[in-house]
Design a protein around this motif. Structure first.
Motif, PDB file in Angstrom:
ATOM      1  N   ARG A  72       0.835  -1.195   0.000  1.00  0.00           N
ATOM      2  CA  ARG A  72       0.000   0.000   0.000  1.00  0.00           C
ATOM      3  C   ARG A  72       0.874   1.250   0.000  1.00  0.00           C
ATOM      4  O   ARG A  72       0.554   2.253  -0.644  1.00  0.00           O
ATOM      5  CB  ARG A  72      -0.898  -0.008   1.232  1.00  0.00           C
ATOM      6  N   VAL A  75       1.988   2.041  -3.480  1.00  0.00           N
ATOM      7  CA  VAL A  75       0.899   2.631  -4.269  1.00  0.00           C
ATOM      8  C   VAL A  75       0.700   4.086  -3.877  1.00  0.00           C
ATOM      9  O   VAL A  75       0.529   4.970  -4.734  1.00  0.00           O
ATOM     10  CB  VAL A  75      -0.405   1.837  -4.075  1.00  0.00           C
ATOM     11  N   TYR A  96      -1.746   1.034 -15.061  1.00  0.00           N
ATOM     12  CA  TYR A  96      -0.806   0.590 -14.021  1.00  0.00           C
ATOM     13  C   TYR A  96      -0.928  -0.919 -13.807  1.00  0.00           C
ATOM     14  O   TYR A  96       0.068  -1.654 -13.780  1.00  0.00           O
ATOM     15  CB  TYR A  96      -1.115   1.345 -12.725  1.00  0.00           C
TER      16      TYR A  96
END
Length: 247
Positions: A72, A75, A96
């Motif tokens: 995470r 990202v 992506y």
């Protein structure tokens, strides 16, 4: 911003690419490269911005997966490096994810993206250092750069045309295992005299000034990383200046 200046063109570009690749990840690289070359053939300035944006999206996906899992934090770091309006989020996320799943390896992506970024200059492009800086930012987002990620970053640097000293200068801005080495950040040696160090510092500041980034096609979405880079250059110079004065 890229999404403000070329919103209609970018949306058309993404729609054409996503329509062309469908849900088959294996064809993404070839089709993306071909789309950038042809869709913006008559608009080199927009093509340059789109080439940078595609390079960041695709290589970010590849580098985030290099350690076997996309965290995470990685990202979120991608969102910091490459800001975009919510209206474009679905397009960017799909590209992506397709790049992340693509059967083409990171070396193939790096090679093709380097060619795209060079198409408007005819030679090595400073824009590639901007891309590499962004990839380092993403790789370190989860607290450390894993061995696999560093291997890929080094390989991308080679493909982009960085020699050992050039790559080390970029890495020194992000990796501080034994503390920040201000000389490495500026790409100078402790044996250099201070006027030479000052000249190198001023040259780097000029190269990476926000106006220069805009001129070479880096969209303003990337400027958060650019500001981080400028802060690292300034801090390194100030540390050396303080050390020399004390001596």
């Amino acid at each position: 911003m890229l999404f403000d200046q070329a919103r209609g063109q970018l949306t058309t570009f993404l729609e054409k690419v996503l329509s062309a690749v469908g849900e088959t990840a294996g064809s993404v690289l070839t089709r993306v490269v071909e789309a950038v070359r042809t869709v913006f053939e008559g608009d080199p300035e927009t093509r340059k911005k789109v080439a940078f944006s595609v390079a960041m999206i695709a290589l970010s996906a590849k580098i985030a997966k290099a350690d076997g899992v996309v965290s995470r934090a990685e990202v979120d770091a991608f969102r910091q490096v490459f800001e975009f309006p919510e209206s474009e989020a679905a397009h960017v996320a799909r590209l992506y994810n397709l790049a992340k799943q693509d059967v083409a390896g990171i070396e193939a992506y790096a090679t093709q993206m380097a060619k795209l970024c060079r198409t408007c200059t005819g030679g090595p492009c400073q824009m590639l250092e901007d891309v590499l800086d962004g990839l380092f930012h993403i790789a370190k987002a989860d607290g450390l750069i894993h061995e696999g990620e560093m291997h890929y970053l080094e390989r991308i640097g080679e493909i982009f045309g960085f020699d050992e000293a050039g790559f080390e200068r970029v890495r020194a801005r992000h990796v501080h295992t034994d503390g920040v080495n201000p000389y490495a950040v500026l790409g100078v040696s402790p044996s250099d005299d201070f006027p030479e160090i000052r000249r190198k510092y001023r040259s780097l500041v000029s190269e990476h000034h926000p106006d220069r980034l805009i001129a070479r096609g880096v969209p303003s979405e990337f400027h958060a990383v650019a500001h981080e880079r400028m802060a690292a250059l300034n801090a390194a110079y100030e540390a050396i200046e303080k050390e020399r004065r004390a001596a």
